[in-house]
Design a protein around this motif. Structure first.
Motif, short mmCIF file in Angstrom:
data_model
loop_
_atom_site.label_atom_id
_atom_site.label_comp_id
_atom_site.label_asym_id
_atom_site.label_seq_id
_atom_site.Cartn_x
_atom_site.Cartn_y
_atom_site.Cartn_z
N GLY A 156 61.89 97.05 -11.04
CA GLY A 156 62.74 96.47 -10.01
C GLY A 156 62.55 94.97 -9.88
N ALA A 157 61.30 94.52 -9.89
CA ALA A 157 61.02 93.08 -9.77
C ALA A 157 61.61 92.32 -10.95
N ALA A 158 61.48 92.89 -12.15
CA ALA A 158 62.01 92.22 -13.34
C ALA A 158 63.54 92.13 -13.27
N ILE A 159 64.19 93.18 -12.82
CA ILE A 159 65.66 93.16 -12.72
C ILE A 159 66.10 92.12 -11.70
N LEU A 160 65.42 92.05 -10.57
CA LEU A 160 65.79 91.08 -9.53
C LEU A 160 65.60 89.66 -10.03
N GLU A 161 64.54 89.42 -10.73
CA GLU A 161 64.28 88.08 -11.24
C GLU A 161 65.37 87.67 -12.23
N ALA A 162 65.81 88.61 -13.07
CA ALA A 162 66.84 88.30 -14.05
C ALA A 162 68.21 88.17 -13.40
N ALA A 163 68.39 88.76 -12.20
CA ALA A 163 69.71 88.75 -11.54
C ALA A 163 70.06 87.41 -10.95
N GLY A 164 69.08 86.52 -10.79
CA GLY A 164 69.36 85.23 -10.19
C GLY A 164 69.73 85.39 -8.73
N ASP A 165 70.90 84.87 -8.36
CA ASP A 165 71.37 84.96 -6.97
C ASP A 165 72.56 85.91 -6.85
N THR A 166 72.59 86.92 -7.67
CA THR A 166 73.68 87.89 -7.63
C THR A 166 73.55 88.81 -6.41
N ARG A 167 74.65 88.97 -5.71
CA ARG A 167 74.67 89.88 -4.56
C ARG A 167 75.72 90.96 -4.82
N ASP A 168 75.28 92.15 -5.20
CA ASP A 168 76.19 93.27 -5.37
C ASP A 168 75.42 94.56 -5.12
N ASP A 169 76.10 95.67 -5.29
CA ASP A 169 75.47 96.96 -5.00
C ASP A 169 74.30 97.24 -5.93
N SER A 170 74.37 96.78 -7.14
CA SER A 170 73.30 97.06 -8.10
C SER A 170 72.04 96.28 -7.76
N THR A 171 72.18 94.99 -7.42
CA THR A 171 70.99 94.23 -7.04
C THR A 171 70.40 94.76 -5.73
N GLN A 172 71.26 95.26 -4.82
CA GLN A 172 70.74 95.84 -3.59
C GLN A 172 69.93 97.11 -3.90
N TYR A 173 70.40 97.90 -4.88
CA TYR A 173 69.65 99.09 -5.28
C TYR A 173 68.28 98.70 -5.82
N ALA A 174 68.27 97.70 -6.70
CA ALA A 174 66.99 97.26 -7.26
C ALA A 174 66.08 96.73 -6.17
N PHE A 175 66.67 96.03 -5.19
CA PHE A 175 65.86 95.52 -4.08
C PHE A 175 65.24 96.66 -3.29
N LEU A 176 66.04 97.69 -2.96
CA LEU A 176 65.52 98.82 -2.18
C LEU A 176 64.40 99.53 -2.94
N ALA A 177 64.58 99.72 -4.24
CA ALA A 177 63.54 100.38 -5.03
C ALA A 177 62.26 99.55 -5.04
N THR A 178 62.38 98.24 -5.18
CA THR A 178 61.20 97.37 -5.23
C THR A 178 60.49 97.32 -3.88
N ALA A 179 61.27 97.18 -2.81
CA ALA A 179 60.66 97.13 -1.48
C ALA A 179 59.99 98.46 -1.14
N THR A 180 60.61 99.58 -1.51
CA THR A 180 59.99 100.89 -1.27
C THR A 180 58.66 100.99 -2.00
N ALA A 181 58.62 100.52 -3.23
CA ALA A 181 57.38 100.56 -4.01
C ALA A 181 56.29 99.71 -3.36
N LEU A 182 56.64 98.54 -2.86
CA LEU A 182 55.65 97.67 -2.23
C LEU A 182 55.09 98.30 -0.95
N VAL A 183 55.96 98.88 -0.12
CA VAL A 183 55.48 99.54 1.10
C VAL A 183 54.63 100.74 0.73
N CYS A 184 55.06 101.48 -0.30
CA CYS A 184 54.31 102.66 -0.74
C CYS A 184 52.90 102.26 -1.17
N ALA A 185 52.80 101.12 -1.87
CA ALA A 185 51.49 100.67 -2.35
C ALA A 185 50.65 100.05 -1.25
#
Length: 984
Positions: free
Chosen positions: A900-929
């Motif tokens: 998720g972090a790698a996808i977000l970094e490569a996305a730049g400043d893109t705001r769409d449903d796919s980057t939001q999905y990657a963001f949710l997955a990454t944030a969930t992983a951070l809270v989980c850890a």
């Protein structure tokens, strides 16, 4: 005071009666004392100032006195002096009387004292002055009612409202004291000319007028009780509706006083005029019956013509007031004339100044009698229609007697009034009966003025606290209170059961599954009897006490037999007619299970069953380790109102689990003194449960576990941003907010959105939600069922593109198209389908299958995709998306974070449903850890780069709150997440 005493006495008819009787009785005593000592008082305005000061000081200390007294009553008095299940408890009533009577007596003295002071200062037009004071006093009451319910209680709570009122009393006392220097010592009013000997009336004037004051008070309160119950079927039984009706009733009295004030001193024969007013009042009250029928059509038209939003809610309340005024004004305006007329005539009798108190006390005693007769006699014997006609007969008959009295020896000329009045009342009663199909329509919610003719009314009764109906359409039956459906059951075994059946069954099954050895249970609210019936399916249960306020509800629920047979015939079933709080205190019993299924919290008085004080008292009636199960809903609710319930519950039961039976119904399960624990599957195999669980497709415990929304930690985190306080008896925000939400049809979708979040954050961070580990039955109860069924269908479609379902496929939508596109890509690798075009379809499938299927079932899709020959052609960035979807399916926090972090970094400043999905997955992983600092840094970055603008979604708010939990709570919340890879 009504709010306060309702908390101690409950909302039963007996409690309502006591509140009115004590208050009105106090007014009568106060006015009688003034009558007794009126002529001895040298300066009534100074006495008025002293009384106002005492009232104000009493208001300032009422709250702490009430809390201390009722706490002592629950703990000591009721267990010692009141038998369990006894609705009438002298000790409880006496304590309530002592809390209210002193101030009521003082208030009863204010009107006679200030009237006496005004008349001493200017006795030239006593009729005008008395009527004007009556008008102003009544108008003040109207403003007091409206200010309390719409402004003061929502803003200040009950204690603040009393303090405000007390300060007003103190200011009045100071003003009255300052004005008291100019009050003469005695009252001088000229007596009327003596009648001619040949025309001397056969009876003394004073007893006749005092009896008139008594009977007109009696009839007025018969009207008030009947009208409020009748209009509740049109306007709804909310606190707003009740207060608008009360304000309309008092406004009519005020307008009557205003109309008569300029005419009273010029009326030649006040007794004859009073008789005419009484006849008009009786006929006007009876004429409300045809007008009442039209009010249903007006309300139906209004609801069809307006948009259900905040501004329209103001219009709805104005229209409700207009309906109440149209029904009440003709009779109440006449009622407002009667007391000034009686007082004016008595002032010129031998009673003189004493008449001010005598007339007021006689009228008030009649009001007490009217409350008792209406609630405990007329409604049960004659119903609402008969109660109104009885009140009208009293007024019109009394008017005819007064007209005959005033006619003297020429009374034979007036004898025609008696048959004329009787014929008019009989005609109205016969021609305009109450239409039961209108009464049961629930027009205030449905917008339909009349129940369809195809629907049969299987039961109707005007009970002491509510009108109860049972509607039947084939085997489907629904029980309604005041036009609002409380339960619906399909009594035919061959037909599909209702969602209500699932909810009522789960209310009993869930606590039994968490306490399978339970021996005793209590149910708050009889409803259809379904929850009691299911509880009695337990072989270990020895006693179930079902507490219901309205006896007609139990009689109506008999229409659901034999579906709920055990509730009526099992010797372990005990139905108690009482208020729940009072019963628990009186009985002194403790239970292993308490099931609470009250009506909707917008219904007046019901919100007190969702307060922190009520939960605290419930805990006292639970054995250690006992389980509480309670129903409420997300419809006709806003986030603040729902959060206030959770916050109130958490103060006594900090560890609870939230389930949804259907999309709209919520069930909370909490255990006293510890965590809720796990559901014991053996409950579903008990012989007494087999028929229920098979009918509702609940034989597999996975069906119940899958309905978990989350634990208290997750739910409280989700709603933390609302800033809602805990709902309290003394700061009742729930009742006020749900009254508005009922009209606007607001619904809280946050729980459903969290349960269907794009990534399985509830399963990972909470551990309570369990996805389906096998395909579900064909029946779907709500959105979560449909999503799970769709997920299995999409999984099969991706893995086997030639699959043809044996049962009807899910509705065709973008996700089915996405599943077929993904399946085609994996099988054929079309050259014209780029990964950028495929990615939205992959994400749509991931959002459904990864949340609603178990790890192994969901992961099978992504392993298939990863091994496909198409995947080998992807570059590293594209391949990373497949790895992220697989990591989410596996609930693998480390892999989710990495990809998720790698996808977000490569996305730049893109705001769409796919980057939001990657963001949710990454944030969930951070809270989980447990990396909460990293999660918060990601949120700060995400708002600038990847997240869409606008109101954050429920999953985003949940993750942010979980990232900002207190350290100890956060560690506990993420423990199950960190254990998930090991379990896999």
């Amino acid at each position: 005071w009504t709010h306060y005493l309702r908390l101690f006495l409950g909302t039963s008819a007996y409690a309502q009666t006591l509140v009115l009787v004590v208050f009105i009785g106090g007014l009568a005593i106060g006015s009688w004392l003034c009558a007794r000592f009126a002529e001895r008082l040298k300066n009534p305005l100074r006495w008025y100032a002293a009384v106002e000061l005492a009232i104000g000081l009493a208001a300032l200390v009422f709250h702490p006195v009430f809390v201390a007294a009722t706490d002592w009553g629950y703990a000591k008095l009721l267990p010692a002096m009141c038998s369990p299940g006894s609705v009438v408890c002298a000790a409880q009533w006496l304590l309530s009387t002592l809390l209210l009577l002193p101030q009521s007596v003082l208030i009863g003295a204010t009107f006679p004292l200030v009237s006496s002071a005004v008349l001493r200062m200017d006795s030239a037009a006593p009729g005008h002055h008395v009527a004007m004071l009556y008008f102003l006093n009544s108008l003040g009451a109207v403003f007091g009612v409206l200010a309390s319910v719409f402004v003061l209680i929502p803003a200040l709570g009950l204690p603040g409202t009393l303090v405000f009122a007390g300060l007003v009393n103190i200011v009045l006392a100071i003003a009255a004291l300052a004005l008291s220097r100019g009050v003469p010592r005695s009252l001088a009013i000229a007596a009327p000319a003596a009648p001619q000997p040949s025309e001397a009336p056969p009876t003394p004037i004073v007893p006749l007028l005092l009896w008139t004051a008594f009977l007109t008070g009696l009839s007025s309160f018969i009207y008030e009780i009947a009208w409020i119950r009748m209009l509740s079927l049109v306007l709804g039984a909310s606190t707003y509706s009740f207060e608008l009706m009360l304000a309309s009733f008092i406004l009519g009295l005020a307008l009557g006083g205003m109309w008569i004030r300029g005419r009273l001193d010029s009326i030649d024969d006040p007794v004859r005029f009073l008789g005419i007013v009484q006849v008009v009042m009786g006929l006007g009250a009876a004429a409300t019956l045809p007008l009442y029928g039209f009010s249903f059509d007006f309300m139906a038209w209004l609801l069809s013509a307006v948009t259900r939003n905040g501004p329209a809610f103001v219009l709805f309340n104005l229209a409700s007031s207009a309906i109440a005024l149209a029904v009440m004004l003709p009779a109440t305006i006449c009622a407002g004339m009667t007391l000034p007329l009686i007082t004016y005539r008595l002032l010129r009798s031998r009673e003189g100044e004493r008449a001010l108190g005598l007339a007021y006390s006689a009228n008030t005693l009649g009001s007490i009698a009217g409350v008792i007769v209406a609630v405990h006699v007329l409604l049960g014997w004659l119903g609402l229609h008969g109660a109104v006609i009885t009140g009208a007969a009293i007024d019109a008959g009394l008017g005819a007697v007064l007209i005959l009295w005033a006619a003297g020896r020429a009374r034979w000329r007036a004898l025609w009034t008696i048959p004329a009045v009787a014929v008019a009342l009989a005609a109205i009663a016969i021609v305009f009966p109450m239409d039961p199909r209108r009464a049961a329509s629930g027009v205030f919610r449905s917008g339909i003025a009349r129940v369809a003719s195809a629907t049969r009314i299987a039961f109707h009764e005007d009970g002491k606290t509510a009108s109860v109906d049972v509607l039947a359409s084939g085997g489907l039956k629904a029980i309604l209170t005041n036009g609002k459906s409380d339960a619906a059951i399909e009594t035919s075994a061959a037909r599909v059961p209702t969602a209500d059946e699932l909810t009522m069954a789960m209310l009993a099954l869930m606590p039994l599954g968490h306490a399978p050895a339970a021996k005793s249970a209590a149910v708050i609210g009889f409803g259809s009897g379904m929850s009691t019936h299911v509880l009695l399916g337990s072989p270990t249960i020895e006693r179930v006490d079902t507490i219901e306020i309205e006896p007609a509800m139990v009689r109506g629920a008999a229409a659901f037999r034999p579906t709920v047979e055990r509730a009526f015939t099992d010797p372990r079933s005990h139905v108690v007619i009482d208020d729940a709080k009072s019963f628990f205190a009186r009985a002194g019993r403790r239970y292993d299970i308490i099931v609470s299924e009250p009506s909707n919290p917008w219904v007046s008085g019901v919100a007190s069953l969702f307060t922190e004080e009520f939960y605290r008292r419930l805990a006292q009636s639970l054995n250690e380790g006992g389980v509480l199960s309670q129903w409420f809903h997300n419809y006709e609710m806003d986030p603040v109102a729902l959060a206030s319930i959770f916050n109130a519950l958490a103060k006594t039961f900090p560890d609870f689990t939230v389930y949804t039976s259907v999309d709209t119904d919520i069930i909370i399960v909490a255990r006293k003194g510890g965590p809720v624990g796990t559901f014991d599957d053996q409950v579903l195999g008990w012989p007494g449960m087999r028929r229920v669980v098979q009918r509702l497709d609940l034989a597999d415990a996975a069906e119940l576990r899958r309905r978990s929304v989350g634990s208290s930690t997750s739910v409280l985190a989700l709603f933390r941003s609302t800033g809602a306080p805990a709902n309290s008896d003394y700061f009742p925000i729930l009742e006020e907010r749900t009254s508005r939400a009922r009209f606007t049809e607001e619904r809280v979708q946050d729980l459903a959105e969290l349960q269907q979040a794009p990534v399985p954050m509830l399963e990972m961070l909470d551990g309570g939600f369990h996805p389906a580990d096998h395909p579900l039955p064909a029946r779907a109860w709500g959105g979560s069922d449909l999503a799970a069924r769709d997920a299995w269908f999409y999984r099969r479609l991706v893995l086997d593109p030639a699959y043809v379902p044996s049962t009807p496929a899910p509705r065709a939508d973008s996700r089915e198209h996405a599943a077929r596109l993904v399946a085609m890509w994996a099988a054929t690798c079309p050259a014209n389908l780029s990964f950028d075009r495929l990615l939205p379809s992959l994400r749509l499938i991931a959002e459904v299958v990864n949340v609603n299927l178990t790890q192994e079932s969901a992961l099978a899709i992504w392993r298939y995709m990863q091994r496909s020959r198409c995947a080998a052609r992807l570059d590293a960035g594209e391949r990373r998306w497949l790895d992220l979807f697989a990591a989410v399916a596996a609930r693998d926090a480390d892999a989710m974070l990495k990809n998720g972090a790698a996808i977000l970094e490569a996305a730049g400043d893109t705001r769409d449903d796919s980057t939001q999905y990657a963001f949710l997955a990454t944030a969930t992983a951070l809270v989980c850890a447990g990396n909460l600092a990293g999660a918060n840094r990601l949120f700060a970055l995400g708002t600038r780069r990847w997240l869409p603008s606008g109101e954050p979604s429920a999953p985003l708010r949940y993750l942010y709150s979980m990232a900002n939990l207190p350290p100890g709570t956060a560690r506990a919340a993420t423990a199950s997440c960190r254990a998930m890879p090991a379990r896999r």
